[in-house]
Design a protein around this motif. Sequence first.
Motif, mmCIF file in Angstrom:
data_model
loop_
_atom_site.group_PDB
_atom_site.id
_atom_site.type_symbol
_atom_site.label_atom_id
_atom_site.label_comp_id
_atom_site.label_asym_id
_atom_site.label_seq_id
_atom_site.Cartn_x
_atom_site.Cartn_y
_atom_site.Cartn_z
ATOM 1 N N PHE A 218 2.921 9.005 16.100
ATOM 2 C CA PHE A 218 2.681 9.287 17.512
ATOM 3 C C PHE A 218 3.722 10.257 18.030
ATOM 4 O O PHE A 218 4.919 10.116 17.747
ATOM 5 C CB PHE A 218 2.578 8.012 18.361
ATOM 6 N N ASN B 60 -1.066 8.296 11.372
ATOM 7 C CA ASN B 60 -0.423 7.180 12.074
ATOM 8 C C ASN B 60 0.968 7.542 12.624
ATOM 9 O O ASN B 60 1.880 6.725 12.600
ATOM 10 C CB ASN B 60 -0.321 5.944 11.173
ATOM 11 N N VAL C 240 2.558 14.133 2.658
ATOM 12 C CA VAL C 240 3.373 14.290 1.436
ATOM 13 C C VAL C 240 4.698 14.951 1.845
ATOM 14 O O VAL C 240 4.756 16.154 2.119
ATOM 15 C CB VAL C 240 2.663 15.147 0.372
ATOM 16 N N GLU D 123 4.450 3.183 3.439
ATOM 17 C CA GLU D 123 3.383 2.205 3.675
ATOM 18 C C GLU D 123 2.471 2.616 4.824
ATOM 19 O O GLU D 123 1.542 1.888 5.169
ATOM 20 C CB GLU D 123 3.987 0.829 3.938
ATOM 21 N N GLY D 124 2.749 3.756 5.412
ATOM 22 C CA GLY D 124 1.845 4.279 6.446
ATOM 23 C C GLY D 124 1.971 3.588 7.776
ATOM 24 O O GLY D 124 1.051 3.631 8.592
ATOM 25 N N ARG D 125 3.133 2.963 8.022
ATOM 26 C CA ARG D 125 3.289 2.287 9.309
ATOM 27 C C ARG D 125 3.514 3.309 10.418
ATOM 28 O O ARG D 125 3.813 4.469 10.165
ATOM 29 C CB ARG D 125 4.451 1.296 9.230
ATOM 30 N N LEU D 126 3.384 2.823 11.636
ATOM 31 C CA LEU D 126 3.496 3.683 12.811
ATOM 32 C C LEU D 126 4.881 4.337 12.869
ATOM 33 O O LEU D 126 5.892 3.651 12.770
ATOM 34 C CB LEU D 126 3.278 2.812 14.045
ATOM 35 N N ARG E 152 0.837 -1.199 0.000
ATOM 36 C CA ARG E 152 0.000 0.000 0.000
ATOM 37 C C ARG E 152 0.876 1.255 0.000
ATOM 38 O O ARG E 152 1.985 1.244 0.539
ATOM 39 C CB ARG E 152 -0.896 0.000 1.233
ATOM 40 N N VAL E 153 0.370 2.317 -0.586
ATOM 41 C CA VAL E 153 1.023 3.627 -0.493
ATOM 42 C C VAL E 153 0.086 4.523 0.307
ATOM 43 O O VAL E 153 -0.927 4.986 -0.195
ATOM 44 C CB VAL E 153 1.278 4.243 -1.881
ATOM 45 N N ASP F 57 10.246 2.878 3.355
ATOM 46 C CA ASP F 57 8.999 2.123 3.191
ATOM 47 C C ASP F 57 8.120 2.220 4.429
ATOM 48 O O ASP F 57 6.898 2.145 4.343
ATOM 49 C CB ASP F 57 9.300 0.659 2.871
ATOM 50 N N ARG F 58 8.748 2.342 5.582
ATOM 51 C CA ARG F 58 7.953 2.511 6.804
ATOM 52 C C ARG F 58 7.064 3.746 6.672
ATOM 53 O O ARG F 58 5.910 3.757 7.059
ATOM 54 C CB ARG F 58 8.883 2.660 8.008
ATOM 55 N N ASP G 110 13.560 1.892 5.751
ATOM 56 C CA ASP G 110 13.092 3.039 6.557
ATOM 57 C C ASP G 110 12.121 3.906 5.753
ATOM 58 O O ASP G 110 11.123 4.391 6.280
ATOM 59 C CB ASP G 110 14.278 3.896 7.016
ATOM 60 N N VAL H 46 3.014 9.791 0.870
ATOM 61 C CA VAL H 46 3.804 10.027 -0.350
ATOM 62 C C VAL H 46 5.195 10.520 0.035
ATOM 63 O O VAL H 46 5.331 11.462 0.826
ATOM 64 C CB VAL H 46 3.101 11.062 -1.249
ATOM 65 N N GLU I 120 2.229 18.865 2.057
ATOM 66 C CA GLU I 120 0.914 18.838 2.687
ATOM 67 C C GLU I 120 0.908 17.615 3.594
ATOM 68 O O GLU I 120 1.914 16.894 3.673
ATOM 69 C CB GLU I 120 -0.218 18.781 1.656
#
Lengths: 179, 151
Positions: A177, A175, A123, A70-73, A30-31, A66-67, A64, A34, A120
């Motif tokens: 913290f 996502n 992004v 991919e929208g990981r925490l 997933r993307v 990709d973290r 790193d 951006v 934004e």
Amino acid sequence: MIYMSMRDQINQCLAEGRLFQVFPMLPGSRVSRVLLASPEIYRLVTGPWSDESEEIRCGRLWADFDRFVEGRLISVALDNPYHKPRTTYLARMDPGGDEVWEIRSRDPRPAMRIFGRFAEKDVFVALNWDYRANLGGPGSEPFKIEMRRCKAKWRQCVPTYPAFSGATVDDYSSNGFPV
Amino acid sequence: MTTPQTDFLSEIQTDRPIPLGKLAYFRERFRDRLYELVLSEFLKRERTGELTKAEVARRIGRKPEQITRWLGAPGNWTLETVSDLLLAIGKAELNFKLAPLLGRCSANFHGAEWLYLPPVATSTTRLIDPIGKTPETSGSADQEQAIEVVA
């Protein structure tokens, strides 16, 4: 005179090869955020590399990236540039009003710092980088030089727009913290 | 330009030796995904007031500062660390399942509908200049450690 929005200007950079979009390495991932990269940053992950250790280091850097993509925490330091946890992933640099951020790729050594600005929410435009060991202590002159380079490169890509500015971590990234 | 996703799995697909950079990528990805799983479980329970780092530490016989370090980054995790944290935080164990890398569909969404999406680049379009920087070597790791502690 032709009006161009910030998105138009970014798209022009993408079309002209002045920016590249970094996608997750694995097909089908997933993307969610951006990540746009200057040629200088993009070549870190596409190579070629000078030796095996550099290839391994840049492989880890890509993970790193990709973290983020991919929208990981991710941990985000917004207002504490000199007291953030060592393990912070993304941090806004001092002064915060300049809206220069760093992705902190710490592991393995040599650690790397990727400097950029938000266009934004979700992004991020990564513009320049250096090894952490070359940057000296927090707030040092080398850090300031990289911040100036980052702002100059931003102006080359998006000449008529300031970087995105927000008040909370959620304004910049989903996502994330706060730390 | 886009990242050449299809090239990435070529060695894996053809049983050739896997380049070091790709091995490094997957090691980091593996670590990151485990870390996200554990950390998101902890944050979920911490936000609802169910759990604190001190409580995790008490349950597995560690000092709270050790838990803080582990939840800060997965750099020093071992398999034992993962097991301990999952037990204490999630009262759970991992459920294992292989996810084949080959045959995955290409993503058809690139993050924002307004973004320009040029034709997919191939390996021949990659940039050819080396990255051209070297880290300072004299005591750089120690220096970084000291700086990071202060920062």
